[in-house]
Design a protein around this motif. Structure first.
Motif, short mmCIF file in Angstrom:
data_model
loop_
_atom_site.label_atom_id
_atom_site.label_comp_id
_atom_site.label_asym_id
_atom_site.label_seq_id
_atom_site.Cartn_x
_atom_site.Cartn_y
_atom_site.Cartn_z
N PHE A 33 182.65 34.91 70.86
CA PHE A 33 181.27 34.60 70.51
C PHE A 33 181.19 33.57 69.37
CE2 PHE A 33 177.21 35.13 68.41
CZ PHE A 33 176.31 35.27 69.46
N LEU A 34 182.06 33.72 68.38
CA LEU A 34 181.94 32.91 67.17
C LEU A 34 182.71 31.59 67.22
CD1 LEU A 34 182.23 35.70 64.45
CD2 LEU A 34 180.25 34.21 64.81
N ALA A 35 183.82 31.56 67.92
CA ALA A 35 184.80 30.51 67.68
C ALA A 35 184.65 29.28 68.57
CB ALA A 35 186.21 31.07 67.84
N ASP A 36 185.16 28.17 68.06
CA ASP A 36 185.40 26.98 68.87
C ASP A 36 186.74 27.11 69.60
OD1 ASP A 36 183.08 25.48 67.96
OD2 ASP A 36 184.14 25.24 66.06
N ARG A 69 174.91 30.45 70.34
CA ARG A 69 175.12 31.57 71.24
C ARG A 69 174.19 32.71 70.85
NH1 ARG A 69 181.56 30.33 70.48
NH2 ARG A 69 181.43 28.28 71.51
N THR A 70 173.70 33.41 71.84
CA THR A 70 172.73 34.47 71.61
C THR A 70 173.26 35.77 72.19
OG1 THR A 70 171.57 34.17 73.71
CG2 THR A 70 170.91 32.73 71.87
N HIS A 123 176.35 38.54 78.04
CA HIS A 123 176.24 38.98 79.44
C HIS A 123 176.52 37.86 80.44
CE1 HIS A 123 174.60 42.64 77.76
NE2 HIS A 123 173.70 41.93 77.10
N ASP A 124 176.87 36.68 79.92
CA ASP A 124 177.17 35.55 80.80
C ASP A 124 178.50 35.78 81.52
OD1 ASP A 124 174.88 34.31 80.01
OD2 ASP A 124 175.86 32.80 78.75
N ARG A 125 178.57 35.30 82.76
CA ARG A 125 179.81 35.43 83.53
C ARG A 125 180.96 34.67 82.86
NH1 ARG A 125 181.48 36.59 88.81
NH2 ARG A 125 183.75 36.50 88.77
N GLU A 126 180.67 33.48 82.35
CA GLU A 126 181.74 32.69 81.71
C GLU A 126 182.28 33.41 80.48
OE1 GLU A 126 182.59 28.05 80.43
OE2 GLU A 126 180.52 28.81 80.42
N THR A 171 177.33 39.36 63.14
CA THR A 171 177.97 38.29 63.90
C THR A 171 176.97 37.17 64.18
OG1 THR A 171 179.50 39.86 64.93
CG2 THR A 171 179.19 37.74 66.04
N LEU A 172 175.76 37.54 64.56
CA LEU A 172 174.69 36.54 64.75
C LEU A 172 174.38 35.84 63.44
CD1 LEU A 172 172.27 38.56 67.05
CD2 LEU A 172 173.48 36.46 67.70
N GLU A 173 174.35 36.62 62.35
CA GLU A 173 174.04 36.06 61.04
C GLU A 173 175.11 35.06 60.60
OE1 GLU A 173 171.34 35.91 57.78
OE2 GLU A 173 171.21 36.75 59.78
N LEU A 174 176.36 35.41 60.84
CA LEU A 174 177.45 34.51 60.45
C LEU A 174 177.39 33.21 61.24
CD1 LEU A 174 179.99 33.86 58.87
CD2 LEU A 174 181.31 35.12 60.59
#
Length: 252
Positions: free
Chosen positions: A201-204, A228-229, A234-237, A175-178
């Protein structure tokens, strides 16, 4: 500028031994150039069917589909596709698997070979060009599939649960690689997944589909900063967005 992908009032009904089944009903979808759109939905809702329609692998019963402003009547050079399984040819080397689109599309192999090596470098597999699929892990094979998808420089990337068969760690790493690859090329992307976290994580934008017949019942813009990392998870948002989307799939 034309939309990267446009579906207008697309429906698909197919025949079975038990009669006709309505897979999709009046789906409208638009993806802008460079936009990454993920699609969530319950099993059997028509997510993969929608992607195959966009790829020209199926024909709609009603409605219209266009890639970069051109109506789709079959598989198009403007699109690159990755499925859940990489579908590599076991008798071909990794390099020759990546070169397959050049052969099927009639492109110059002499010109495609340096491009294939560049893409293998991009996905971290330059040292495996002469290996064979059975010598690679599942995650490495899927990287080969991603490199193959990019070989002919498509405008639109169509990905149907490409990480679903992988273990959790491999899935996270890919996912990070993509995200990194998408950030490099800024291609338009339609990404089908069952994973809410993966989609966010990935999308707009994330689209949510209803049970069959599939319809788009929510469209959510993801405001998270890029890149994104793993800390983003772990972010609240991030958690709040996932919780909001999860309500579509949980029942009291």
């Amino acid at each position: 500028m034309s939309l990267a992908l446009q579906l207008e009032q697309v429906s698909l009904t197919y025949a079975t031994r038990r009669g006709e089944i309505e897979a999709l009903k009046e789906v409208d979808l638009r993806i802008a150039p460079g936009e990454f759109v993920a699609v969530l939905g319950p099993s059997g809702c028509g997510k993969s069917t929608m992607l195959k329609l966009a790829a020209g692998l199926l024909r709609a019963s009603h409605g219209s589909i266009a890639v970069a402003g051109q109506a789709i009547a079959g598989p198009s050079r403007r699109s690159g596709v990755v499925f859940q399984k990489p579908n590599l040819l076991p008798w071909k080397s990794i390099l020759n698997n990546v070169l397959l689109p050049a052969q099927t599309l009639g492109l110059s192999l002499a010109q495609a070979r340096p491009r294939a090596m560049e893409l293998l470098e991009l996905v971290g597999l330059a040292g495996f060009a002469n290996d064979y699929p059975f010598e690679l892990s599942g995650g490495m094979q899927q990287r080969v599939g991603i490199a193959r998808m990019l070989l002919h420089d498509p405008d639109l990337l169509l990905m149907d649960e490409p990480f679903a068969a992988l273990d959790a760690l491999s899935r996270e790493l890919l996912t990070l690689e993509l995200q990194r690859i998408w950030s490099t090329y800024r291609k338009s992307a339609l990404f089908i997944t069952h994973s809410i976290q993966e989609a966010v994580f990935l999308a707009d934008r994330v689209l949510v589909m209803s049970p069959r017949p599939g319809r788009i019942i929510e469209e959510l813009v993801i405001p998270l900063a890029r890149p994104r990392t793993l800390d983003t998870l772990h972010d609240r948002e991030f958690a709040d967005i996932c919780h909001h989307l999860r309500r579509h799939f949980t029942h009291a």
